[in-house]
Design a protein around this motif. Structure first.
Motif, PDB file in Angstrom:
ATOM      1  N   LEU A  35       0.520  -3.552 -11.899  1.00  8.48           N
ATOM      2  CA  LEU A  35      -0.408  -2.453 -11.570  1.00  8.48           C
ATOM      3  C   LEU A  35       0.205  -1.090 -11.782  1.00  8.48           C
ATOM      4  O   LEU A  35       1.348  -0.864 -11.709  1.00  8.48           O
TER       5      LEU A  35
ATOM      6  N   SER B 168       0.836  -1.202   0.000  1.00  5.29           N
ATOM      7  CA  SER B 168       0.000   0.000   0.000  1.00  5.29           C
ATOM      8  C   SER B 168       0.873   1.255   0.000  1.00  5.29           C
ATOM      9  O   SER B 168       0.515   2.266  -0.614  1.00  5.29           O
TER      10      SER B 168
ATOM     11  N   GLY C  25       2.064   6.649  -6.371  1.00 12.58           N
ATOM     12  CA  GLY C  25       0.845   6.680  -7.161  1.00 12.58           C
ATOM     13  C   GLY C  25       0.798   5.509  -8.119  1.00 12.58           C
ATOM     14  O   GLY C  25       1.209   4.405  -7.786  1.00 12.58           O
ATOM     15  N   MET C  26       0.329   5.756  -9.306  1.00 15.15           N
ATOM     16  CA  MET C  26       0.225   4.679 -10.287  1.00 15.15           C
ATOM     17  C   MET C  26       1.424   4.650 -11.244  1.00 15.15           C
ATOM     18  O   MET C  26       1.423   3.900 -12.207  1.00 15.15           O
ATOM     19  N   ASP C  27       2.439   5.480 -10.978  1.00 15.35           N
ATOM     20  CA  ASP C  27       3.645   5.460 -11.812  1.00 15.35           C
ATOM     21  C   ASP C  27       4.319   4.101 -11.672  1.00 15.35           C
ATOM     22  O   ASP C  27       4.472   3.565 -10.580  1.00 15.35           O
ATOM     23  N   ARG C  28       4.721   3.558 -12.811  1.00 12.38           N
ATOM     24  CA  ARG C  28       5.391   2.255 -12.810  1.00 12.38           C
ATOM     25  C   ARG C  28       6.459   2.285 -13.895  1.00 12.38           C
ATOM     26  O   ARG C  28       6.169   2.124 -15.072  1.00 12.38           O
TER      27      ARG C  28
ATOM     28  N   PHE D  46       9.071   5.548  -6.137  1.00  9.93           N
ATOM     29  CA  PHE D  46       8.886   4.164  -6.579  1.00  9.93           C
ATOM     30  C   PHE D  46      10.130   3.332  -6.252  1.00  9.93           C
ATOM     31  O   PHE D  46      10.035   2.225  -5.731  1.00  9.93           O
TER      32      PHE D  46
ATOM     33  N   VAL E 218       2.069  -6.039  -7.851  1.00 13.22           N
ATOM     34  CA  VAL E 218       2.050  -4.650  -7.360  1.00 13.22           C
ATOM     35  C   VAL E 218       3.097  -3.779  -8.059  1.00 13.22           C
ATOM     36  O   VAL E 218       2.819  -2.632  -8.405  1.00 13.22           O
TER      37      VAL E 218
ATOM     38  N   ARG F 148       3.595   1.594  -1.546  1.00 16.29           N
ATOM     39  CA  ARG F 148       4.031   1.791  -2.932  1.00 16.29           C
ATOM     40  C   ARG F 148       3.088   2.753  -3.652  1.00 16.29           C
ATOM     41  O   ARG F 148       3.518   3.668  -4.325  1.00 16.29           O
ATOM     42  N   PHE F 149       1.780   2.575  -3.467  1.00 17.63           N
ATOM     43  CA  PHE F 149       0.808   3.438  -4.145  1.00 17.63           C
ATOM     44  C   PHE F 149       0.711   4.803  -3.470  1.00 17.63           C
ATOM     45  O   PHE F 149       0.485   5.807  -4.136  1.00 17.63           O
TER      46      PHE F 149
END
Length: 189
Positions: free
Chosen positions: A189, A42, A49-52, A123, A185, A44-45
């Motif tokens: 995601l 959690s 955020g949603m950056d990957r 990240f 994760v 991580r988000f």
């Protein structure tokens, strides 16, 4: 009251109550560790955020995933072997799993040296902490399986008394499940 004679090197038999207690204890450890992983995931988000910056097809992530999933086969077979009374085959299977765990650790450490994103980024920091925490679990599980393999080769476990092997296999299954969750994760995601 005297205890039954036990041959040198074998593990003393457990009562049904003791076996239930140990099974309950390993489940409590697994639940507690799972909560820590959920917190890391959690975070991580929350941090990134949603950056990957990594792709689901990342070869190193896929290599660790494949190695750990494949390691489940000899691990599970080792438990079946000792439940059937075959200590030598159990030892060989657990040794294979321990070697696969070492291979996964090598790939994780190599991954850290070749990151395609800044380790100091939100990240990157969470990725290194999460994979590092998981690497510690891989090391613990691999050592547990290797120690059980060595003890099994010496005849320490029997068909009726192999709790250490059972506990190690349960822990290893948890380790693999957490890597799959980590892969999802951080890579999907």
């Amino acid at each position: 009251m005297t205890s039954p004679a036990v041959t040198a090197g074998t593990v003393q038999p457990l009562s049904d109550n003791a076996r239930r207690m140990y099974r309950g204890a390993i489940w409590l450890v697994i639940i507690a560790e799972a909560m820590i992983f959920v917190t890391l995931f959690s975070t991580r988000f929350l941090l990134a955020g949603m950056d990957r910056p990594v792709e689901p097809t990342d070869p190193l992530g896929l290599t660790v995933t494949a190695t750990l999933v494949v390691s489940l086969i000899p691990t599970w077979m080792g438990l079946r072997n000792i439940a059937g009374g075959d200590s030598s085959v159990m030892s060989r299977n657990l040794a294979i799993s321990a070697l696969l765990s070492a291979a996964a650790l090598v790939v994780i450490v190599y991954d850290w040296t070749t990151l395609s994103f800044p380790p100091g980024s939100p990240f990157g920091e969470n990725y290194i902490v999460s994979t590092g925490y998981h690497a510690a679990h891989i090391a613990i599980g691999g050592i547990w399986l290797a120690a059980a393999a060595v003890a099994g080769r010496r005849g320490a476990y029997t068909k009726d008394n192999h709790w250490v092997v059972e506990g190690g296999v349960r822990f290893w299954m948890f380790v693999v499940a957490m890597w799959i969750a980590l892969y999802v994760v951080f890579f999907v995601l």
